[in-house]
Scaffold this motif. Structure first.
Motif, PDB file in Angstrom:
ATOM      1  N   GLU A  61       0.868  -1.211  -0.097  1.00 57.69           N
ATOM      2  CA  GLU A  61      -0.224   0.059  -0.092  1.00 57.69           C
ATOM      3  C   GLU A  61       0.854   1.262  -0.017  1.00 57.69           C
ATOM      4  O   GLU A  61       1.956   1.333   0.688  1.00 57.69           O
ATOM      5  CB  GLU A  61      -0.852   0.112   1.224  1.00 57.69           C
ATOM      6  CG  GLU A  61      -1.692  -0.964   1.243  1.00 57.69           C
ATOM      7  CD  GLU A  61      -2.801  -0.872   2.543  1.00 57.69           C
ATOM      8  OE1 GLU A  61      -3.739  -1.624   2.732  1.00 57.69           O
ATOM      9  OE2 GLU A  61      -2.579  -0.448   3.537  1.00 57.69           O
ATOM     10  N   GLU A  62       0.436   2.197  -0.714  1.00 58.90           N
ATOM     11  CA  GLU A  62       1.085   3.487  -0.531  1.00 58.90           C
ATOM     12  C   GLU A  62       0.354   4.273   0.686  1.00 58.90           C
ATOM     13  O   GLU A  62      -0.680   4.341   0.714  1.00 58.90           O
ATOM     14  CB  GLU A  62       0.708   4.452  -1.835  1.00 58.90           C
ATOM     15  CG  GLU A  62       1.451   5.882  -2.165  1.00 58.90           C
ATOM     16  CD  GLU A  62       1.329   6.303  -3.401  1.00 58.90           C
ATOM     17  OE1 GLU A  62       0.870   7.468  -3.407  1.00 58.90           O
ATOM     18  OE2 GLU A  62       1.292   5.611  -4.502  1.00 58.90           O
ATOM     19  N   ILE A  63       1.182   4.960   1.372  1.00 56.82           N
ATOM     20  CA  ILE A  63       0.946   5.378   2.776  1.00 56.82           C
ATOM     21  C   ILE A  63       0.520   6.828   2.565  1.00 56.82           C
ATOM     22  O   ILE A  63       0.728   7.386   1.588  1.00 56.82           O
ATOM     23  CB  ILE A  63       1.781   4.876   3.643  1.00 56.82           C
ATOM     24  CG1 ILE A  63       3.062   5.744   3.796  1.00 56.82           C
ATOM     25  CG2 ILE A  63       2.075   3.458   3.868  1.00 56.82           C
ATOM     26  CD1 ILE A  63       4.184   5.770   4.643  1.00 56.82           C
ATOM     27  N   GLY A  64      -0.430   7.292   3.538  1.00 57.58           N
ATOM     28  CA  GLY A  64      -0.414   8.860   3.543  1.00 57.58           C
ATOM     29  C   GLY A  64       0.588   9.499   4.535  1.00 57.58           C
ATOM     30  O   GLY A  64       1.869   8.893   4.773  1.00 57.58           O
ATOM     31  N   ASP A  65       0.102  10.744   4.814  1.00 58.42           N
ATOM     32  CA  ASP A  65       1.338  11.382   5.496  1.00 58.42           C
ATOM     33  C   ASP A  65       1.516  10.748   7.049  1.00 58.42           C
ATOM     34  O   ASP A  65       2.556  11.080   7.496  1.00 58.42           O
ATOM     35  CB  ASP A  65       0.627  12.895   5.733  1.00 58.42           C
ATOM     36  CG  ASP A  65       1.569  13.787   6.586  1.00 58.42           C
ATOM     37  OD1 ASP A  65       2.659  14.183   5.738  1.00 58.42           O
ATOM     38  OD2 ASP A  65       1.295  14.322   7.550  1.00 58.42           O
ATOM     39  N   LYS A  66       0.684  10.216   7.450  1.00 58.77           N
ATOM     40  CA  LYS A  66       0.796   9.382   9.005  1.00 58.77           C
ATOM     41  C   LYS A  66       0.512   7.956   8.725  1.00 58.77           C
ATOM     42  O   LYS A  66      -0.546   7.681   8.146  1.00 58.77           O
ATOM     43  CB  LYS A  66      -0.055  10.161  10.164  1.00 58.77           C
ATOM     44  CG  LYS A  66       0.455  11.548  10.163  1.00 58.77           C
ATOM     45  CD  LYS A  66      -0.457  12.268  11.324  1.00 58.77           C
ATOM     46  CE  LYS A  66      -0.142  13.748  11.454  1.00 58.77           C
ATOM     47  NZ  LYS A  66      -1.223  14.321  12.403  1.00 58.77           N
ATOM     48  N   ASP A  67       1.421   7.190   9.381  1.00 55.54           N
ATOM     49  CA  ASP A  67       1.030   5.617   9.210  1.00 55.54           C
ATOM     50  C   ASP A  67       1.636   5.088  10.348  1.00 55.54           C
ATOM     51  O   ASP A  67       2.762   5.354  10.916  1.00 55.54           O
ATOM     52  CB  ASP A  67       1.837   5.335   7.771  1.00 55.54           C
ATOM     53  CG  ASP A  67       1.468   3.787   7.386  1.00 55.54           C
ATOM     54  OD1 ASP A  67       0.083   3.729   7.061  1.00 55.54           O
ATOM     55  OD2 ASP A  67       2.317   2.994   7.625  1.00 55.54           O
ATOM     56  N   LEU A  68       0.719   4.297  10.891  1.00 53.53           N
ATOM     57  CA  LEU A  68       0.960   3.376  12.050  1.00 53.53           C
ATOM     58  C   LEU A  68       0.866   1.995  12.150  1.00 53.53           C
ATOM     59  O   LEU A  68      -0.231   1.642  11.527  1.00 53.53           O
ATOM     60  CB  LEU A  68       0.525   3.984  13.377  1.00 53.53           C
ATOM     61  CG  LEU A  68       0.821   3.129  14.789  1.00 53.53           C
ATOM     62  CD1 LEU A  68       2.431   3.534  15.065  1.00 53.53           C
ATOM     63  CD2 LEU A  68       0.058   3.546  15.851  1.00 53.53           C
ATOM     64  N   VAL A  69       2.191   1.004  11.912  1.00 55.61           N
ATOM     65  CA  VAL A  69       1.711  -0.388  11.662  1.00 55.61           C
ATOM     66  C   VAL A  69       2.442  -1.115  12.841  1.00 55.61           C
ATOM     67  O   VAL A  69       3.417  -0.703  13.536  1.00 55.61           O
ATOM     68  CB  VAL A  69       2.205  -0.899  10.455  1.00 55.61           C
ATOM     69  CG1 VAL A  69       1.370  -0.060   9.284  1.00 55.61           C
ATOM     70  CG2 VAL A  69       3.696  -0.559  10.253  1.00 55.61           C
ATOM     71  N   MET A  70       1.765  -2.312  13.142  1.00 54.24           N
ATOM     72  CA  MET A  70       2.489  -3.087  13.853  1.00 54.24           C
ATOM     73  C   MET A  70       2.606  -4.702  13.346  1.00 54.24           C
ATOM     74  O   MET A  70       1.807  -4.985  12.520  1.00 54.24           O
ATOM     75  CB  MET A  70       1.456  -3.473  15.148  1.00 54.24           C
ATOM     76  CG  MET A  70       2.071  -4.668  16.140  1.00 54.24           C
ATOM     77  SD  MET A  70       1.068  -5.000  17.746  1.00 54.24           S
ATOM     78  CE  MET A  70       1.428  -3.583  18.595  1.00 54.24           C
ATOM     79  N   VAL A  71       3.759  -5.104  13.378  1.00 49.27           N
ATOM     80  CA  VAL A  71       4.073  -6.604  12.672  1.00 49.27           C
ATOM     81  C   VAL A  71       4.547  -7.380  13.828  1.00 49.27           C
ATOM     82  O   VAL A  71       5.520  -6.984  14.593  1.00 49.27           O
ATOM     83  CB  VAL A  71       5.071  -6.468  11.376  1.00 49.27           C
ATOM     84  CG1 VAL A  71       4.526  -5.715  10.397  1.00 49.27           C
ATOM     85  CG2 VAL A  71       6.348  -5.937  11.829  1.00 49.27           C
ATOM     86  N   ALA A  72       4.133  -8.606  13.911  1.00 48.05           N
ATOM     87  CA  ALA A  72       4.815  -9.535  14.762  1.00 48.05           C
ATOM     88  C   ALA A  72       6.018 -10.117  14.359  1.00 48.05           C
ATOM     89  O   ALA A  72       6.480 -10.179  13.115  1.00 48.05           O
ATOM     90  CB  ALA A  72       3.792 -11.025  14.903  1.00 48.05           C
ATOM     91  N   GLY A  73       6.875 -10.816  15.265  1.00 53.43           N
ATOM     92  CA  GLY A  73       8.171 -11.180  14.814  1.00 53.43           C
ATOM     93  C   GLY A  73       7.943 -12.382  13.803  1.00 53.43           C
ATOM     94  O   GLY A  73       7.115 -13.217  13.853  1.00 53.43           O
ATOM     95  N   GLY A  74       8.956 -12.235  12.829  1.00 55.26           N
ATOM     96  CA  GLY A  74       8.660 -13.158  11.667  1.00 55.26           C
ATOM     97  C   GLY A  74       7.997 -12.829  10.448  1.00 55.26           C
ATOM     98  O   GLY A  74       7.930 -13.461   9.671  1.00 55.26           O
ATOM     99  N   THR A  75       7.193 -11.761  10.720  1.00 54.78           N
ATOM    100  CA  THR A  75       6.434 -11.220   9.425  1.00 54.78           C
ATOM    101  C   THR A  75       7.334 -10.322   8.710  1.00 54.78           C
ATOM    102  O   THR A  75       7.973  -9.542   8.947  1.00 54.78           O
ATOM    103  CB  THR A  75       5.081 -10.473   9.848  1.00 54.78           C
ATOM    104  OG1 THR A  75       4.350 -10.977  10.852  1.00 54.78           O
ATOM    105  CG2 THR A  75       4.512 -10.127   8.916  1.00 54.78           C
ATOM    106  N   LYS A  76       7.412 -10.800   7.153  1.00 57.48           N
ATOM    107  CA  LYS A  76       7.973 -10.214   6.311  1.00 57.48           C
ATOM    108  C   LYS A  76       7.458  -8.596   6.058  1.00 57.48           C
ATOM    109  O   LYS A  76       6.320  -8.328   5.854  1.00 57.48           O
ATOM    110  CB  LYS A  76       7.767 -10.941   5.049  1.00 57.48           C
ATOM    111  CG  LYS A  76       8.517 -12.288   5.193  1.00 57.48           C
ATOM    112  CD  LYS A  76       8.915 -12.942   3.783  1.00 57.48           C
ATOM    113  CE  LYS A  76       7.436 -13.250   3.057  1.00 57.48           C
ATOM    114  NZ  LYS A  76       7.748 -13.793   1.940  1.00 57.48           N
ATOM    115  N   HIS A  77       8.212  -7.582   5.825  1.00 55.78           N
ATOM    116  CA  HIS A  77       7.987  -6.358   5.825  1.00 55.78           C
ATOM    117  C   HIS A  77       9.197  -5.555   5.265  1.00 55.78           C
ATOM    118  O   HIS A  77      10.173  -5.849   5.329  1.00 55.78           O
ATOM    119  CB  HIS A  77       7.277  -5.673   7.008  1.00 55.78           C
ATOM    120  CG  HIS A  77       8.422  -5.539   8.047  1.00 55.78           C
ATOM    121  ND1 HIS A  77       8.893  -6.807   8.824  1.00 55.78           N
ATOM    122  CD2 HIS A  77       8.856  -4.555   8.795  1.00 55.78           C
ATOM    123  CE1 HIS A  77       9.620  -6.356   9.777  1.00 55.78           C
ATOM    124  NE2 HIS A  77       9.713  -4.956   9.860  1.00 55.78           N
TER     125      HIS A  77
END
Length: 295
Positions: A61-77
């Protein structure tokens, strides 16, 4: 298949005696990070990076001006500058081990946090309403380094608030953590990036195969093996992800969103959207509007 050790793995600054670490870069030019994994959970906030590309599992996804994400250990990003031309990007990253909470995670007090941690295996993006509520707390945490104990309690409070976001979205359709080689991961990232850049157009399999230097048959097999999806399903997932963002963040009509996201007619858009999200685009927008936070 190559061994898992060939996978790009980030070594985080989290020490053996740390519960969590905060990385604060208030003035960073752009934001570029290749496809990678690490064993720690990560909460990542970006401000001023509009147009950057966020990749989590099979979500792009193309993000906007503010972006907050959480990924668990082992998740590709991964992140790519993509269309971001900002001179200054603010980044706040919190990394922590889930096992810090092992003895209390199954208690009723941590029920919502436990569910959030489970969902983070597919990546979570938090709503704009939650951003308004939590950004001041994140910025306060970067300055709260005089007492590590109270900083940890503040971090737990932030997790509790985030877990109450009933408009957080799952990103990846599945958690794709595997042992493929770094070169194959780079090839997949390149293919997905090309498809994201072209998804608004009538993109064909042949065009993508030429850009990747693979035959159409090889590309089809590669995508199926790496994502479990066909070419058209992969393309439609990218289009639907963008449509969800438009439904939430803009007042554009369903018809406008349909054609702006690369679909050739509204009925087809509605059918594919409902298959993936369980409701029509109109229903999705209405449900979101009814459940917005009252801050």
């Amino acid at each position: 298949m190559e061994p898992a050790e060939d996978y790009l793995k980030e070594v985080t600054p989290l020490g053996e005696d740390d519960c969590f670490v905060i990385i604060h870069r208030p003035q960073k030019r752009g934001f570029e990070y290749p496809l990678h994994i690490h064993p720690e959970f990560e909460l990542n906030y970006l401000e001023g990076a509009k147009g950057a590309l966020r990749i989590v599992g099979d979500s792009m996804e193309e993000i906007g001006d503010k972006d907050l994400v959480m990924v668990a250990g082992g998740t590709k990003h991964a992140y790519s500058n993509h269309h971001c031309a900002a001179e200054s990007v603010c980044e706040i990253t919190i990394q922590f081990r889930a096992d810090v909470f092992d003895s209390i995670l199954n208690t009723r007090h941590f029920k919502s946090i436990r569910q959030m941690f489970e969902d983070a295996s597919k990546g979570l993006v938090f709503s704009s309403d939650m951003l308004d509520r939590i950004i001041p707390e994140l910025k306060k945490l970067t300055k709260d380094d005089s007492d590590s104990f109270h900083s940890f309690l503040h971090m737990v409070e932030i997790l509790k608030i985030l877990s109450s976001d009933n408009q957080m979205r799952l990103l990846s359709s599945e958690n794709i953590v595997d042992g493929f080689s770094s070169s194959e991961n780079e090839k997949l990232e390149s293919i997905l990036r090309f498809m994201h850049e072209k998804f608004r157009e009538s993109i064909m399999l042949g065009e993508v195969s030429r850009s990747s230097g693979m035959s159409e048959a090889s590309l089809t097999r590669f995508l199926k093996r790496r994502t479990g999806k066909t070419f058209i399903d992969t393309l439609n997932d990218i289009r639907i992800s963008q449509a969800v963002c438009c439904l939430i963040d803009t007042s554009a009509s369903i018809t406008e969103i349909c054609y702006n996201c690369g679909f050739n007619n509204v009925s087809n858009f509605n059918r594919i959207f409902k298959k993936r999200k369980g409701c029509t685009p109109t229903d999705y927008r209405q449900k979101y509007e009814k459940s917005r936070f009252k801050l």
